[in-house]
Motif scaffolding. Structure first.
Motif, PDB file in Angstrom:
ATOM      1  N   ASN A 115       0.803  -1.061  -0.095  1.00 13.14           N
ATOM      2  CA  ASN A 115       0.183   0.016  -0.107  1.00 13.14           C
ATOM      3  C   ASN A 115       0.920   1.139  -0.129  1.00 13.14           C
ATOM      4  O   ASN A 115       0.448   2.317  -0.544  1.00 13.14           O
ATOM      5  CB  ASN A 115      -0.826  -0.249   1.236  1.00 13.14           C
ATOM      6  N   GLN A 140       2.702   4.932  -3.349  1.00 15.11           N
ATOM      7  CA  GLN A 140       2.704   6.384  -2.925  1.00 15.11           C
ATOM      8  C   GLN A 140       4.386   6.826  -2.946  1.00 15.11           C
ATOM      9  O   GLN A 140       4.548   7.775  -3.623  1.00 15.11           O
ATOM     10  CB  GLN A 140       2.362   6.655  -1.510  1.00 15.11           C
ATOM     11  N   LEU A 153       5.127   6.900  -6.938  1.00 11.82           N
ATOM     12  CA  LEU A 153       4.442   8.311  -7.724  1.00 11.82           C
ATOM     13  C   LEU A 153       5.456   9.205  -7.386  1.00 11.82           C
ATOM     14  O   LEU A 153       5.013  10.144  -8.311  1.00 11.82           O
ATOM     15  CB  LEU A 153       3.145   8.153  -6.669  1.00 11.82           C
ATOM     16  N   ARG A 154       6.247   9.399  -6.586  1.00 13.40           N
ATOM     17  CA  ARG A 154       6.966  10.755  -6.282  1.00 13.40           C
ATOM     18  C   ARG A 154       8.270  10.477  -6.838  1.00 13.40           C
ATOM     19  O   ARG A 154       9.245  11.732  -6.599  1.00 13.40           O
ATOM     20  CB  ARG A 154       7.166  11.052  -4.528  1.00 13.40           C
ATOM     21  N   ARG A 192      -1.825   7.391 -12.743  1.00 10.39           N
ATOM     22  CA  ARG A 192      -1.764   8.372 -11.659  1.00 10.39           C
ATOM     23  C   ARG A 192      -0.666   8.913 -11.480  1.00 10.39           C
ATOM     24  O   ARG A 192      -0.309  10.333 -11.131  1.00 10.39           O
ATOM     25  CB  ARG A 192      -1.777   7.423 -10.426  1.00 10.39           C
ATOM     26  N   HIS A 246      -0.172  13.048 -11.444  1.00  7.50           N
ATOM     27  CA  HIS A 246       0.760  13.420 -10.387  1.00  7.50           C
ATOM     28  C   HIS A 246       1.478  14.805 -10.887  1.00  7.50           C
ATOM     29  O   HIS A 246       1.880  15.694 -10.082  1.00  7.50           O
ATOM     30  CB  HIS A 246       1.156  12.411  -9.667  1.00  7.50           C
TER      31      HIS A 246
END
Length: 390
Positions: A18, A22, A25-26, A56, A60
């Motif tokens: 999970n 994230q 994504l960065r 995504r 982003h």
């Protein structure tokens, strides 16, 4: 034993899975980021390969896409990369597959990873995704090429329909009436969501301009340069016997015309539309004279009474920045990247990119053929495997 003395429990694979997206994504929006991440391990590769994650990732980084390069705006559509390895995109990676009988195709500009191209011979515009090769061909709406207009006087822009929508797009086509009576500019909007063109949107054109212009004796037209998206509006240059800026408000679906305080085209001068400094949603422009190599950044300001005017926000001494020899360089502004605030200038020594916020510059190899207009390609490449990088 106190509870605090127990070692922390390791994160479960479910918790790690999970959190990992994230983190991924960065990663920076460089072309090599996801291909490199996919080589780390199977778990990372599985996340990066997921189409939902890649979508995504693009969203982003949508507001800060890298400048991958420039397309030749004179018909060849040759790609000129601007990044270094391993992020450099090889020119052959972006090759438009044309249909037999298309003839010469002219790019109108790019935005949000899409390129808009006009196919004059077929009276069509083509929306092309250089990464996937997908094409959408649209017939120019009937009536846009009447009353003295033809395909050479049509300009336009493409953009994604909404910030979170990566499937749908809009195309805005504009033209200016070449006649002496009922002078007007016209716009028409296509929505891929409805699959149809809307009605014509028009506004009157003034009858005066700068007498010193090289084009003052010609009818007003929308210049071939690409549009600039600033705030909720698209902007194009108008040249001819009226010089100014054509504005299309995307929210209100309205056209407007504004004059400029300098001659857009006169001998030895350059003019390029861009976003106003600070990104506050307004329009600005860069005006440069080859007589003194001073570039002025202008912006549109509105006072407390609602009266708009043009002001010079900044002047750049290009001769000092680029060590120019007085009177020996003929500089032309041939491109602008609106998301990165970069101008592309053609000089005797080659092409130079100048980042207007930091004033950093970079020299590029000169294209083989003469280029008078370039279209920036700013986009996030979100592939899960390595492609042509050199």
């Amino acid at each position: 034993m106190p509870a605090s003395s127990h070692p922390p429990s390791p994160a479960s694979p479910l918790e790690d899975d999970n959190l990992l997206p994230q983190i991924l994504l960065r990663l920076p929006p460089d072309p090599s980021s996801l291909p490199r991440a996919s080589l780390a391990c199977t778990r990372w590769r599985n996340h990066v390969a997921d189409p939902g994650f890649r979508r995504r990732f693009r969203l982003h980084h949508r507001r800060n896409p890298p400048l991958l390069g420039f397309f030749d705006g004179c018909g060849s559509l040759d790609f000129m990369p601007t990044l270094e390895a391993p992020d450099r995109v090889a020119p052959e990676r972006f090759s438009l597959q044309r249909d037999e009988g298309d003839g010469v195709c002219r790019p109108l500009g790019s935005r949000h990873g899409l390129m808009l191209i006009i196919v004059p011979k077929r009276l069509q515009v083509l929306v092309w995704d250089p990464f996937t090769g997908d094409q959408h061909r649209l017939d120019v709406p009937p009536g846009l090429t009447t009353n003295g207009w033809d395909e050479r006087l049509i300009n336009g822009a493409v953009l994604r329909a909404a910030a979170g929508d990566s499937e749908h797009f809009q195309v805005v086509l504009v033209a200016a009436d070449g006649g002496q009576e009922n002078r007007r500019a016209v716009a028409c909007v296509y929505s891929s969501e409805t699959g149809a063109w809307g009605g014509f949107i028009t506004t009157p054109l003034p009858n005066h301009g700068h007498a010193s212009s090289l084009f003052s004796r010609y009818s007003t037209s929308v210049y071939m340069d690409h549009a600039v998206l600033a705030g909720d509006s698209l902007y194009w240059q108008l040249i001819g016997n009226f010089q100014g800026i054509l504005q299309f408000d995307l929210e209100r679906q309205m056209l407007d015309v504004m004059p400029v305080p300098v001659p857009i085209y006169s001998k030895g001068n350059c003019f390029k539309l861009m976003r106003a400094k600070g990104g506050g949603g307004g329009i600005g422009f860069l005006f440069m004279s080859n007589s003194n190599y001073i570039a002025q950044l202008w912006s549109r300001k509105t006072d407390a009474d609602g009266v708009a005017s043009w002001v010079i926000g900044r002047s750049i001494e290009l001769d000092k920045l680029l060590s120019l020899r007085s009177g020996k360089e003929n500089i032309r502004i041939v491109g602008f990247a609106e998301d990165n605030n970069v101008v592309l200038m053609d000089m005797l020594r080659g092409f130079f990119m100048i980042q207007l916020d930091s004033m950093q510059f970079k020299k590029l190899a000169r294209p083989k053929a003469a280029v008078s207009c370039c279209h920036a390609f700013e986009s996030v490449y979100a592939a899960s495997s390595t492609y042509i990088l050199r």
